[in-house]
Design a protein around this motif. Structure first.
Motif, PDB file in Angstrom:
ATOM      1  N   ASN A  68       0.860  -1.190   0.000  1.00  0.00           N
ATOM      2  CA  ASN A  68       0.000   0.000   0.000  1.00  0.00           C
ATOM      3  C   ASN A  68       0.894   1.237   0.000  1.00  0.00           C
ATOM      4  N   THR A  91      -3.080   6.877  -0.171  1.00  0.00           N
ATOM      5  CA  THR A  91      -4.538   6.882  -0.161  1.00  0.00           C
ATOM      6  C   THR A  91      -5.021   7.984  -1.096  1.00  0.00           C
ATOM      7  N   SER A  97     -12.881   7.422  -0.729  1.00  0.00           N
ATOM      8  CA  SER A  97     -11.470   7.308  -0.364  1.00  0.00           C
ATOM      9  C   SER A  97     -11.023   5.867  -0.617  1.00  0.00           C
ATOM     10  N   ARG A  98      -9.818   5.701  -1.132  1.00  0.00           N
ATOM     11  CA  ARG A  98      -9.384   4.348  -1.497  1.00  0.00           C
ATOM     12  C   ARG A  98      -7.872   4.198  -1.357  1.00  0.00           C
ATOM     13  N   PRO A  99      -7.406   3.003  -1.018  1.00  0.00           N
ATOM     14  CA  PRO A  99      -5.969   2.740  -0.972  1.00  0.00           C
ATOM     15  C   PRO A  99      -5.405   2.530  -2.368  1.00  0.00           C
TER      16      PRO A  99
END
Length: 338
Positions: A133, A136, A275-277
């Motif tokens: 990851n 974001t 919102s997203r990784p």
């Protein structure tokens, strides 16, 4: 290369020139490192431009992660002049299916997690990978600057606009809105942005409309909305961040009032459900090569570099603690590979 994103080039010009184009080969950059080196997060890469590392690195995948990968690759190559790095914007799915899972790239960037089908394709070709990851994003819905009837939408209103057999005219969504056809511009179905938007807004019960201009190139989405008063589109926040004067970003009312997309609202978990990784996936066998392992470490370290990830690109960086956890996990994989 003459325009390095960490050397006097504005975020807007960097994203406008690299955020959606097909491929950028970073071979042959001759500039020295920027003052400050790798900033908040970079420490593994040794003396600037003078290391003994050499070799090629091929990165495919998400157009949303593309600006991050390009900036990190640029900085890494300034410190390691013997490394040639190619970064291609193929879309998350296009990268997995056409390149990474068939063994033709060392990393695949993705704006959503790898799917079960892609996992199976990788497995069929004996490709093992590690998930990292890197930031974001706040996926951003945009409308034309001359749109004076809407500043905020609910997920249900977005669902009406973007679902198959949904609204045709703006007035179908809300009666006081113009009785004019909706012009839609969005991500192609090979894009992780498409997948994430479909999951977050449409859910399992609806299909994404095919009545829209689909593209992997964020600049074409921007241009489409910019040229049409009744246009609407969506892409990653970083591309909007670099083009704020061109279009208007909508807020999202998920039941707790209107929330505009921003680094702060994404970091706080307030900008829902968009919102997203963001991810990169190194191929485990490639990590057996020292130059690729070093680049992977550097990529992870830069994910906590707020001056790069937040200020220059426009995403939410990792905390130092979260970055260190990612780095520890990566080092375990590298030890296994080597």
């Amino acid at each position: 290369m003459t325009d390095s994103p960490n050397r006097g080039v504005s975020r807007r010009s960097f994203l406008a020139s690299t955020g959606a184009v097909g491929a950028l080969a970073l071979a042959g950059c001759t500039e020295g490192p920027s003052s400050g080196g790798s900033g908040d997060g970079g420490g593994s890469s040794g003396d600037s431009g003078s290391s003994g590392l050499s070799g090629e690195i091929n990165i495919t995948g998400s157009s949303t992660v593309y600006p991050v990968a390009t900036a990190v690759a640029n900085r890494f190559q300034q410190e390691h002049s013997g490394i040639d790095i190619s970064v291609s914007s193929t879309g998350s799915g296009g990268g997995f299916s056409n390149h990474f899972c068939v063994g033709n790239s060392d990393f695949n960037n993705a704006s959503r997690p790898i799917t079960e089908e892609e996992k199976q394709l990788c497995s069929d070709n004996d490709i093992e990978y590690h998930e990292v990851n890197v930031a974001t994003d706040a996926l951003t819905v945009i409308v034309n600057d001359e749109n004076d009837w809407v500043d905020c939408m609910t997920p249900e209103q977005l669902r009406q606009i973007w679902r198959a057999d949904g609204a045709s005219n703006w007035s179908d969504v809300k009666s006081e809105w113009p009785d004019e056809p909706i012009s839609r511009f969005g991500a192609a179905d090979t894009s992780g942005t498409f997948d994430y938007f479909k999951e977050a807004i449409l859910g399992e019960e609806a299909n994404h409309t095919s009545n829209y201009e689909a593209t992997e190139q964020d600049n074409l989405i921007l241009q489409g909305v910019q040229s049409d008063q009744y246009g609407i589109g969506y892409f990653g926040f970083a591309y909007y961040q670099g083009n704020k004067s061109a279009v208007k970003a909508l807020g999202i009312d998920n039941g707790s009032g209107c929330v505009k997309p921003s680094l702060e609202t994404a970091k706080a978990g307030e900008y829902k459900p968009l919102s997203r990784p963001l991810f990169t996936y190194p191929r485990k066998s490639a990590l057996a090569e020292e130059h690729i392992a070093e680049f992977a470490r550097y990529y992870v370290e830069q994910s906590a570099n707020s001056s790069l990830i937040a200020d220059e690109i426009g995403y939410v960086p990792k905390t130092e603690e979260a970055m260190q956890e990612e780095l520890d996990a990566l080092n375990e994989v590298i030890d296994e590979a080597q």
